[in-house]
Design an enzyme around this catalytic site. Sequence first.
Site, PDB file in Angstrom:
ATOM      1  N   THR A   9       0.828  -1.209   0.000  1.00  0.00           N
ATOM      2  CA  THR A   9       0.000   0.000   0.000  1.00  0.00           C
ATOM      3  C   THR A   9       0.862   1.259   0.000  1.00  0.00           C
ATOM      4  O   THR A   9       0.476   2.303   0.533  1.00  0.00           O
ATOM      5  CB  THR A   9      -0.933   0.013   1.235  1.00  0.00           C
ATOM      6  OG1 THR A   9      -0.149  -0.158   2.426  1.00  0.00           O
ATOM      7  CG2 THR A   9      -1.978  -1.085   1.155  1.00  0.00           C
ATOM      8  N   LYS A 192      19.316   2.439 -11.821  1.00  0.00           N
ATOM      9  CA  LYS A 192      19.114   3.889 -11.978  1.00  0.00           C
ATOM     10  C   LYS A 192      19.001   4.571 -10.629  1.00  0.00           C
ATOM     11  O   LYS A 192      19.308   5.767 -10.499  1.00  0.00           O
ATOM     12  CB  LYS A 192      17.901   4.155 -12.863  1.00  0.00           C
ATOM     13  CG  LYS A 192      16.591   3.522 -12.395  1.00  0.00           C
ATOM     14  CD  LYS A 192      15.760   4.428 -11.524  1.00  0.00           C
ATOM     15  CE  LYS A 192      14.496   3.732 -11.061  1.00  0.00           C
ATOM     16  NZ  LYS A 192      13.614   4.599 -10.253  1.00  0.00           N
ATOM     17  N   THR A 249      14.390   9.779 -12.754  1.00  0.00           N
ATOM     18  CA  THR A 249      14.788   9.582 -11.360  1.00  0.00           C
ATOM     19  C   THR A 249      15.953  10.484 -10.972  1.00  0.00           C
ATOM     20  O   THR A 249      16.096  10.841  -9.796  1.00  0.00           O
ATOM     21  CB  THR A 249      15.165   8.107 -11.121  1.00  0.00           C
ATOM     22  OG1 THR A 249      14.164   7.277 -11.692  1.00  0.00           O
ATOM     23  CG2 THR A 249      15.263   7.792  -9.647  1.00  0.00           C
TER      24      THR A 249
END
Length: 332
Positions: A9, A192, A249
């Site tokens: 979640t 990354k 990112t």
Amino acid sequence: MTAITVFGTGSFGTALANVLADNGHDTLMWGKTAKTVEEINTKHTNSAYLKEATMNNAVRATTDIQSAVDHADIYLVAIPTKAIRTVLSQVDERLTSKKQFIHVAKGIENKTFKRVSEMIEDEISLEHNGGVGVLSGPSHAEEVVIQQPTTVAAASSCPELCKTIQDLFMTDYLRVYTNEDLIGVEIGGALKNIIAIASGVLAGLGYGDNAKAALITRGLAEITRLGVKLGADPLTFQGLGGIGDLIVTCTSTHSRNYSLGFALGSGKTLQEILDEMNMVAEGVYTTESVYHLAKQMDVDMPITNALYHVLFESQPVEEALKDLMGRTKKSE
């Protein structure tokens, strides 16, 4: 309509659960935190991870892992790499039939150096494993959940599963491409985060676009070197699961890895930063794994090495950067 269980979640699990519900799928989320589960069910929000975003009312959540297992034949695994084995071992002991697994975790396991799909295959018995794939690419949850245009890659060694993932998640705001190079997409997604921490460090030190562009370019070079050594297609790193994910990112404040690096460059210690975070920065653990994996495979990864010395050997960031820039001259 397809029944889907989302394990996790957190931010990305929540955003993708929303996508699935928007597409009309019967979406149930599983999480350990009762407060978060109750909020999703009653307020249709997840303020701990996505603040003001409102979720599709059809998304439901539970803390009962048996109900989560029984709900669907397709599972979306959206939990941190370090929790994969713990959760999936509990899932496997409750299974009675084959299930398909799609993961969005971006990490490499410490010590074993296994990719997430390999960890899933370890924990899910052969009689229960109906295939493993990954959904990856430049996709911050904060933008996906408010339906901003996003493109990602669905990868699996099974072409049919690639198509299934594409069909499940494709919307007018989320475009999904298929890719059969599971190794390459997983390696690109995991590594990354290492470069993103380094990018944040540069920004925290006050350096600008020249340094960031150099870092991203040379970071892609070392990601590709290791990926190819592990069996990936080099062209994968020119796509969404490679350079696409790397760019987003390394340049966005949405990125927890970039933010961690920025705090490091600004003078905070790693422990201080981790104590303040409510989400996992996968790049820290991946840096440790990849540093040792690269040594074992004799792959040159100077940025990863420099970041490892900062994170795990307390080398000052300015000193690590000086060492990186002062290496022996070479051709590109």
